[in-house]
Each structure stands twice: as C-alpha cells, then as structure tokens.
Design an enzyme around this catalytic site. Structure first.
Site, PDB file in Angstrom:
ATOM      1  N   ARG A 264       0.939  -1.206   0.064  1.00 39.33           N
ATOM      2  CA  ARG A 264      -0.007   0.008   0.040  1.00 39.33           C
ATOM      3  C   ARG A 264       0.848   1.090  -0.091  1.00 39.33           C
ATOM      4  O   ARG A 264       1.412   1.629   1.016  1.00 39.33           O
ATOM      5  CB  ARG A 264      -0.951   0.137   1.335  1.00 39.33           C
ATOM      6  CG  ARG A 264      -1.667   1.217   1.714  1.00 39.33           C
ATOM      7  CD  ARG A 264      -2.715   1.155   2.384  1.00 39.33           C
ATOM      8  NE  ARG A 264      -2.217   0.516   3.777  1.00 39.33           N
ATOM      9  CZ  ARG A 264      -1.573   0.973   4.762  1.00 39.33           C
ATOM     10  NH1 ARG A 264      -1.428   2.348   4.630  1.00 39.33           N
ATOM     11  NH2 ARG A 264      -1.498   0.484   5.884  1.00 39.33           N
ATOM     12  N   HIS A 268      -3.732   3.981   4.976  1.00 43.70           N
ATOM     13  CA  HIS A 268      -4.655   2.992   5.043  1.00 43.70           C
ATOM     14  C   HIS A 268      -6.202   3.474   4.402  1.00 43.70           C
ATOM     15  O   HIS A 268      -6.958   3.025   3.710  1.00 43.70           O
ATOM     16  CB  HIS A 268      -4.928   2.419   6.380  1.00 43.70           C
ATOM     17  CG  HIS A 268      -5.990   1.469   6.642  1.00 43.70           C
ATOM     18  ND1 HIS A 268      -6.046   0.384   6.013  1.00 43.70           N
ATOM     19  CD2 HIS A 268      -7.192   1.660   7.351  1.00 43.70           C
ATOM     20  CE1 HIS A 268      -7.196  -0.443   6.361  1.00 43.70           C
ATOM     21  NE2 HIS A 268      -7.894   0.278   7.186  1.00 43.70           N
ATOM     22  N   TYR A 277       4.516   4.903  11.269  1.00 48.58           N
ATOM     23  CA  TYR A 277       4.509   3.324  11.337  1.00 48.58           C
ATOM     24  C   TYR A 277       5.446   2.639  10.210  1.00 48.58           C
ATOM     25  O   TYR A 277       5.816   1.391  10.390  1.00 48.58           O
ATOM     26  CB  TYR A 277       3.385   2.619  11.537  1.00 48.58           C
ATOM     27  CG  TYR A 277       2.184   2.621  10.592  1.00 48.58           C
ATOM     28  CD1 TYR A 277       2.558   2.017   9.342  1.00 48.58           C
ATOM     29  CD2 TYR A 277       1.187   3.497  10.870  1.00 48.58           C
ATOM     30  CE1 TYR A 277       1.577   2.004   8.459  1.00 48.58           C
ATOM     31  CE2 TYR A 277       0.149   3.533   9.805  1.00 48.58           C
ATOM     32  CZ  TYR A 277       0.272   2.829   8.651  1.00 48.58           C
ATOM     33  OH  TYR A 277      -0.672   2.953   7.583  1.00 48.58           O
TER      34      TYR A 277
END
Length: 370
Positions: A264, A268, A277
């Site tokens: 990705r 998200h 992260y």
C-alpha cells in the site's frame, strides 16, 4: 519465475522461490512452469489502460476527500495490478465480494466510478446493481465478505451452477474469526470460492511479521486447500493465478487461497498517517516494483505500444478525472427520509413507524421557522 529485485530476500520481502511472477519489475516477460499465460498485444494494452485509469480515479478521489467533498477514501495506490488482474480473470457470471478498497475490481466489472464515490460522499449505500455487475456492495465490517462469498458459493453449488465467487480480503483480515470460519466452511463443502488476499504489508498499521509467523498463503494448508503467493504488482501473474484458481473452483475442486504480495503506497484511509509506522526508505524500495511502470516498460521495449497509445491513455485519464470531479460535486443530497426505504426488500410496519416519526420531527423545525 523468481523475483530478480535486489533485496528480495530481505525480511519484509518473500523468498525468491515463493513468488509466482510473469513480468519482472524491469518489464521482462518470463515464464512459470505452473502458470502459462497466452495474451495478445491488444490485451496487454487493455490491461495497461485499466491500470492507468484506475490509478487516476484513485488519485482524484483522494484529492476530493482532501477538499472536503468526500467523508473518507480508502486508496488502492500500489495495488492496481492485484485488483485489475483478479477482476479480469473473472468470468461474466462469477461474483466478486469486495472489502471497501476494491475500486480496481469494480472498474473491471463495469461499475461506474461515481457509483462507488457516492458511497464515500454519503449520498447512498452504493449505487450499483450487484446482480447486473457481478460485484457485490462494499463491506466495511472486516472479514464479513468472506462469509458472504462462501455462502453464495455454496448456493451456486446447490443450484448446479458452474460459477465461482471471488472473496477479497486484506492481510489484517486473516486474523479475524469470520475469515477463518469462512475457510472452514469452504473447505468442508468444497465450495467454489477463491479467497484473494491483498497482502499490502500493514493491515492498518501493524506490520505483517506481527500478524503471522508463517507466510499467509501457507495457512491454506491447515484448512485443507491450496495456497499460492503471487507477485501482486505483476498484473500478468495475478491474472494467470486467479484465472486458474477460479477455473478449479468451477470444476468442483474447491477453494484456493491466493496471497497477492503487494504494498500500500498511500495511507490505509485518508484518516491515517502512515509515516508514524513505516520508513520512507521502504516506500522508495517498493516504488521500484510499481505495477504500471513495469507493464509500460514491457510494452515499450517489445514495441507493443507506441507514444501515441500512451498519450491517448493519458488523455482518457484526464477526461475521466474531470468527469469524476464534476460528477462528485454535482451529486444531489438525498432526502434524509430515504434512509428508511432500502433497509429491507419490503417495508415493515416497525420501520415505517420510525420513518413517519422522523419525518414529523424534521417538519417540526420547519414549522418553528428554524
């Protein structure tokens, strides 16, 4: 074929021997002993067009959300090949069960992008016809669509239909009970369903190595059916693997679990901040595996497409972007009372009473001049 990308044996990338690949990141066409794919130059160009237009749709929708025109958007940036390849592998009579990110699959099933965007704008619950398109409505409850797909597949089985279902899920969803229950039922009844997992490495923010101690495709063995890991940034490999799995399902061989190993590139959803992260260096590494760039390199180097073709696709992408922008802004607000109209196939007295109460409540403000 092995994956020739430098660093492919790093902890966050699969071992070379595990990955089905037909098109290298450099655009070289290779063969795989188990997944032959005959494809014409015209079909290759069509796949490239799909990838470019789907990405442009995604980019425009992300921009619209940032401008306050959409409540939220779940981007597919980087996952175009996984979705287009899987969608184009389906027969017209098959049924797809998406999550909330399968815009590329929706595209291949003939769903108007504005019918998807209307859901994220809050105008409706999804404006397309699942029966006509073979593409079910989006499912926001993580993993629930795998149960829907398995149940639908069991219905096909009992009807004697030679069709299959394709259940989409993410790597994070494999930790959900619904997914495991669906795979147990699918295995027990040899249901004609293919579980297509887009492993984009992070679920929402948890990396893959915290989610599973074994590669996800290997989990299928525990349920008693085959699992395969495919290069999710290789549209040709995804097409070949998914086509074969769906055909096996139609022939009564039961389910298959496909792990499309991808990444990705964005957040998200537009509510997420991926910089909290993951490292920028990781993102740069995956850019070298871009699904659109590798197919374009193949088309160019093999003289399967010229500059005029690429320019025409870009113009079409611009036209699509303009239609999406104007169509989104021009969407009329729905009548608030309409939310009661499509809860059930037939209106119930209990729901009708709620609707009447709601209409009267809103009218009270108008009477008070508010």
């Amino acid at each position: 074929m092995v994956d020739p990308v430098p660093g492919a044996d790093a902890p966050h990338l699969p071992q070379r021997s595990q990955l089905v690949q037909l098109l290298t990141p450099e655009g070289e066409r290779v063969e795989h002993p188990d997944y032959a794919l005959e494809i014409s130059d015209e079909e290759l160009r069509d796949l490239y067009r799909d990838l470019v237009l789907v990405r442009r749709w995604d980019v425009e929708a992300t921009a619209l959300q940032r401008q306050g025109e959409l409540g939220i958007w779940a981007s597919l940036l980087g996952q175009e090949a996984a979705q287009v390849g899987a969608g184009r592998a389906m027969a017209a009579s098959d049924m797809a069960f998406p999550t909330y990110r399968e815009h590329g699959v929706a595209w291949t099933r003939g769903v108007d992008p504005l019918h998807v965007i209307s859901l994220f704008r809050g105008v409706d619950n999804g404006g397309w016809d699942p029966v006509a398109t073979g593409f079910n409505l989006y499912t926001v409850v993580i993993g629930a669509q795998t149960l829907h797909a398995t149940g639908y597949a069991m219905g096909l089985q009992r009807d004697g239909a030679e069709n299959a279902t394709l259940a989409f899920l993410g790597d994070g969803a494999t930790s959900q009970g619904e997914v495991n229950e669906a795979m147990i039922w699918a295995a027990s009844f040899s249901a004609p369903v293919v579980f297509f997992c887009q492993n984009n490495q992070y679920a929402i923010s948890v990396p893959l190595e915290r989610q599973s101690r074994v590669p996800l495709y290997q989990r299928a063995a525990g349920f008693g059916f085959p699992g395969v890991r495919v290069d999710g940034n290789d549209v040709l490999a995804v097409l070949a693997v998914t086509r074969q799995a769906l055909q096996a399902a139609r022939e009564g061989q039961g389910p298959t679990f496909i792990e499309a190993f991808t990444y990705r590139m964005g957040a998200h959803t537009t509510s997420d901040d991926p910089t909290r992260y993951r490292l920028a260096s990781e993102l740069e590494e995956w850019k070298l595996r871009d699904p659109i760039a590798r197919l374009k390199a193949h088309l160019s180097r093999q003289d399967k497409a010229d500059a005029a073709f690429f320019d025409a696709v870009e113009r079409e992408a611009d036209e699509l972007a303009e239609r999406i922008r104007s169509g989104t802004v021009d969407m009329p607000d729905p009548d608030p009372a309409s939310m009661f109209d499509t809860v059930y196939a037939e209106q119930t007295p209990w729901l009708a009473a709620q609707r009447d109460e709601f209409v009267a409540y809103r009218a009270s403000f108008e009477e008070a001049g508010e």
